[in-house]
Each structure stands twice: as C-alpha cells, then as structure tokens.
Design a protein around this motif. Structure first.
Motif, mmCIF file in Angstrom:
data_model
loop_
_atom_site.group_PDB
_atom_site.id
_atom_site.type_symbol
_atom_site.label_atom_id
_atom_site.label_comp_id
_atom_site.label_asym_id
_atom_site.label_seq_id
_atom_site.Cartn_x
_atom_site.Cartn_y
_atom_site.Cartn_z
ATOM 1 N N PRO A 168 0.957 -1.210 -0.062
ATOM 2 C CA PRO A 168 0.129 -0.110 0.062
ATOM 3 C C PRO A 168 1.016 1.287 -0.057
ATOM 4 O O PRO A 168 0.610 2.322 -0.573
ATOM 5 N N GLN A 169 1.747 1.250 0.586
ATOM 6 C CA GLN A 169 2.850 2.332 0.845
ATOM 7 C C GLN A 169 4.233 1.807 0.134
ATOM 8 O O GLN A 169 4.875 1.155 0.667
ATOM 9 N N ALA A 170 4.338 2.121 -1.153
ATOM 10 C CA ALA A 170 5.680 1.728 -2.021
ATOM 11 C C ALA A 170 6.924 2.121 -1.199
ATOM 12 O O ALA A 170 6.998 3.198 -0.766
ATOM 13 N N SER A 171 7.907 1.230 -1.282
ATOM 14 C CA SER A 171 9.298 1.484 -0.548
ATOM 15 C C SER A 171 9.798 2.434 -1.679
ATOM 16 O O SER A 171 9.647 2.822 -2.826
ATOM 17 N N LYS A 172 10.937 3.148 -0.966
ATOM 18 C CA LYS A 172 11.694 4.289 -1.667
ATOM 19 C C LYS A 172 12.229 3.589 -2.871
ATOM 20 O O LYS A 172 12.973 2.530 -2.925
ATOM 21 N N GLY A 173 12.025 4.351 -4.056
ATOM 22 C CA GLY A 173 12.660 3.922 -5.334
ATOM 23 C C GLY A 173 11.912 3.098 -6.131
ATOM 24 O O GLY A 173 12.041 2.722 -7.380
ATOM 25 N N ALA A 174 10.824 2.572 -5.599
ATOM 26 C CA ALA A 174 9.862 1.632 -6.236
ATOM 27 C C ALA A 174 8.647 2.549 -6.512
ATOM 28 O O ALA A 174 8.327 3.628 -6.155
ATOM 29 N N ILE A 175 7.923 1.857 -7.842
ATOM 30 C CA ILE A 175 6.831 2.595 -8.386
ATOM 31 C C ILE A 175 5.198 1.806 -7.522
ATOM 32 O O ILE A 175 5.379 0.766 -7.693
ATOM 33 N N PRO A 176 4.422 2.505 -6.948
ATOM 34 C CA PRO A 176 3.247 1.713 -6.903
ATOM 35 C C PRO A 176 2.621 0.885 -7.774
ATOM 36 O O PRO A 176 2.599 1.406 -8.936
ATOM 37 N N PHE A 177 2.217 -0.223 -7.342
ATOM 38 C CA PHE A 177 1.737 -0.980 -8.545
ATOM 39 C C PHE A 177 0.526 -0.466 -9.200
ATOM 40 O O PHE A 177 0.247 -0.738 -10.474
ATOM 41 N N SER A 178 -0.270 0.493 -8.476
ATOM 42 C CA SER A 178 -1.512 0.817 -8.815
ATOM 43 C C SER A 178 -1.029 1.649 -10.183
ATOM 44 O O SER A 178 -2.091 1.987 -10.890
ATOM 45 N N GLN A 179 0.104 2.291 -10.202
ATOM 46 C CA GLN A 179 0.516 3.229 -11.398
ATOM 47 C C GLN A 179 0.986 2.372 -12.748
ATOM 48 O O GLN A 179 1.360 2.868 -13.763
ATOM 49 N N PHE A 180 0.947 0.955 -12.504
ATOM 50 C CA PHE A 180 1.674 -0.051 -13.715
ATOM 51 C C PHE A 180 0.596 0.116 -14.622
ATOM 52 O O PHE A 180 -0.613 -0.130 -14.574
ATOM 53 N N ARG A 181 0.986 0.533 -15.904
ATOM 54 C CA ARG A 181 0.063 0.522 -17.124
ATOM 55 C C ARG A 181 0.860 -0.552 -18.326
ATOM 56 O O ARG A 181 0.229 -1.666 -18.561
ATOM 57 N N SER A 182 2.069 -0.448 -18.351
ATOM 58 C CA SER A 182 2.819 -1.214 -19.433
ATOM 59 C C SER A 182 4.354 -1.009 -19.163
ATOM 60 O O SER A 182 4.636 -0.014 -18.856
ATOM 61 N N GLU A 183 5.154 -1.908 -19.691
ATOM 62 C CA GLU A 183 6.478 -1.917 -19.566
ATOM 63 C C GLU A 183 7.168 -2.570 -20.765
ATOM 64 O O GLU A 183 6.778 -3.959 -20.921
ATOM 65 N N VAL A 184 8.266 -2.194 -21.165
ATOM 66 C CA VAL A 184 9.197 -3.273 -22.095
ATOM 67 C C VAL A 184 10.383 -3.327 -21.318
ATOM 68 O O VAL A 184 11.146 -2.509 -20.959
ATOM 69 N N CYS A 185 10.729 -4.565 -21.280
ATOM 70 C CA CYS A 185 11.915 -4.931 -20.404
ATOM 71 C C CYS A 185 12.620 -6.150 -21.375
ATOM 72 O O CYS A 185 12.084 -6.935 -21.937
ATOM 73 N N ASP A 186 13.968 -6.153 -20.830
ATOM 74 C CA ASP A 186 14.746 -7.376 -21.174
ATOM 75 C C ASP A 186 14.278 -8.879 -20.476
ATOM 76 O O ASP A 186 14.113 -9.866 -21.020
ATOM 77 N N THR A 187 14.342 -8.342 -19.183
ATOM 78 C CA THR A 187 13.815 -9.637 -18.095
ATOM 79 C C THR A 187 12.933 -8.692 -17.155
ATOM 80 O O THR A 187 13.073 -7.991 -16.745
#
Length: 228
Positions: A126-145
């Motif tokens: 519920p309270q994102a750790s420092k440096g992390a993005i809250p999952f509620s803000q996730f929309r899409s990502e392009v990653c190698d892994t």
C-alpha cells in the motif's frame, strides 16, 4: 485464469493428498500434507476462511480450490506450492539472465540487481518502498527480463502483468511460486524459482511462531527450473 489453470494441472497430485497440518503465520502460511511435503505462501489477510478449524484432514485439492478471496488464496497457494517437480536445480533463476532492463513486481522489491543496466521495480505494498513505483500506477513496460514474484498469484494480478509487459525473459519467483510448469509455459514464462524447505520441521514451526523472511529463510533453499 492462471490460478484455475495451475490448479487443473496439479489436480492429479493434489487429489491424492490430505492436509495434516496448516498454519497461517504473520508473514507466511505453511501447509503440511500427508506425504510430508511442505508448501509455503505469503500471508495476506484480506478476507476470511469460513472453514477455519475444519481444514485439517481435508483433501488437498479441495482446500486449494478455494480461491475466492486473498486470504483463501494464501492458503490455496501454500497447498499448490507443496508440489515440487524432480528437475529442480539449485540457485536463483534471476542470476541466469543479465543485460539491459529488468522489471520486478513484488512486495518491497529489490532496487539493485547484479548484471542489469536498469532496474524498474513495482511495489504491491500500500505504501511503496523508496525508489519503487506503486503497482497501482503500472500500465505497461518493455523489459529484457521481467520478474514476477509469487505474491502476485495471491493478489490475483499475474494476468494484468503478463498482458502488459513485453519481455524476452519472464520469470515467476519467490516463496509463493507454484511450479505448474506446463501452465507457466503457456503464459510465456521462461523460468520459475521457488524456496524449497531444507528443514521442514523447523521451517513449519518458525512460520507458526510468527517468523519473518530472515528467520524462515534459514531453513529454505533457492531452486529453479528453466522452461525453455
């Protein structure tokens, strides 16, 4: 739904087993089956288990089939986690990959990972750790892994992540992982890792007595299977 697919894949083994002991600890849930296999999952307490007090002696498949709320899924995932394939190899599957961008989805996920140029972490907390993005803000990502921790199964958000991440390597990892290998292949995973008990008695007791990740981790070993 990935949980239903996993349950279907593991149904043959689960229907042969009974729950002989179950403990919902403050950090983890542990289930001991009649063949002495031990399954572990993260404890999340949203919802309730109406059958509490009656689960001991029940068929493992019947217990695992109750996935209607988060609390029930904590128990269900622990039961499914008890099924471990024979082809496990030692080590963390994340260490098999490197280069480029890694995306991590979990509770208080790591901010630094060896071998990657960029780390993006989405936090389920519920309270994102420092440096992390809250999952509620996730929309899409392009990653190698991309690394999806097993807690996402308890939260029932794996499909949202898989459907909105483009990654060459997709890994299911962590204490709540379920090794339904055929199902994971169909969903595009390239590896799966879990924490396997090396001392079942101490691991179970530590969980029941409120042990945290550090305390329980002394009795667990990182293992993995490559799916490609």
């Amino acid at each position: 739904m990935i949980l239903q697919d996993m349950l279907s894949e593991l149904s043959y083994d689960l229907k042969k087993r009974k729950v002989v002991n179950l403990c919902v600890g403050t950090s983890y849930t542990a289930v001991l089956l009649d063949d002495q296999s031990l399954g572990i999952s993260i404890t999340l307490t949203d919802g309730e288990i109406p059958e509490a007090g009656e689960l001991q002696g029940m068929n493992a498949f019947e217990v695992a089939s109750n996935i209607g709320n988060v609390m029930r899924r904590s128990v269900s995932l622990a039961v499914m986690n008890s099924i471990t394939p024979s082809e496990l190899k030692r080590g963390d599957p994340v260490e098999l990959f490197q280069g480029g961008k890694i995306c991590i989805f979990g509770y208080s996920p790591q901010q630094r990972v060896e071998g990657f140029a960029e780390v993006v972490s989405y936090d389920f907390s519920p309270q994102a750790s420092k440096g992390a993005i809250p999952f509620s803000q996730f929309r899409s990502e392009v990653c190698d892994t991309a690394v999806i921790f097993g807690s996402s199964l308890v939260l029932n958000n794996v499909e949202k992540i898989v459907n909105n991440v483009r990654a060459k390597n997709l890994i299911l990892n962590g204490v709540s992982s379920v090794m339904a290998l055929n199902t994971l292949r169909r969903y595009g995973f390239t590896a799966v890792g879990k924490l396997v008990p090396i001392d079942k008695t101490r691991a179970f007791r530590t969980i029941c007595e409120g042990g945290d990740a550090r305390q329980v981790g002394k009795y667990l070993e990182r293992m993995h299977v490559l799916l490609i």
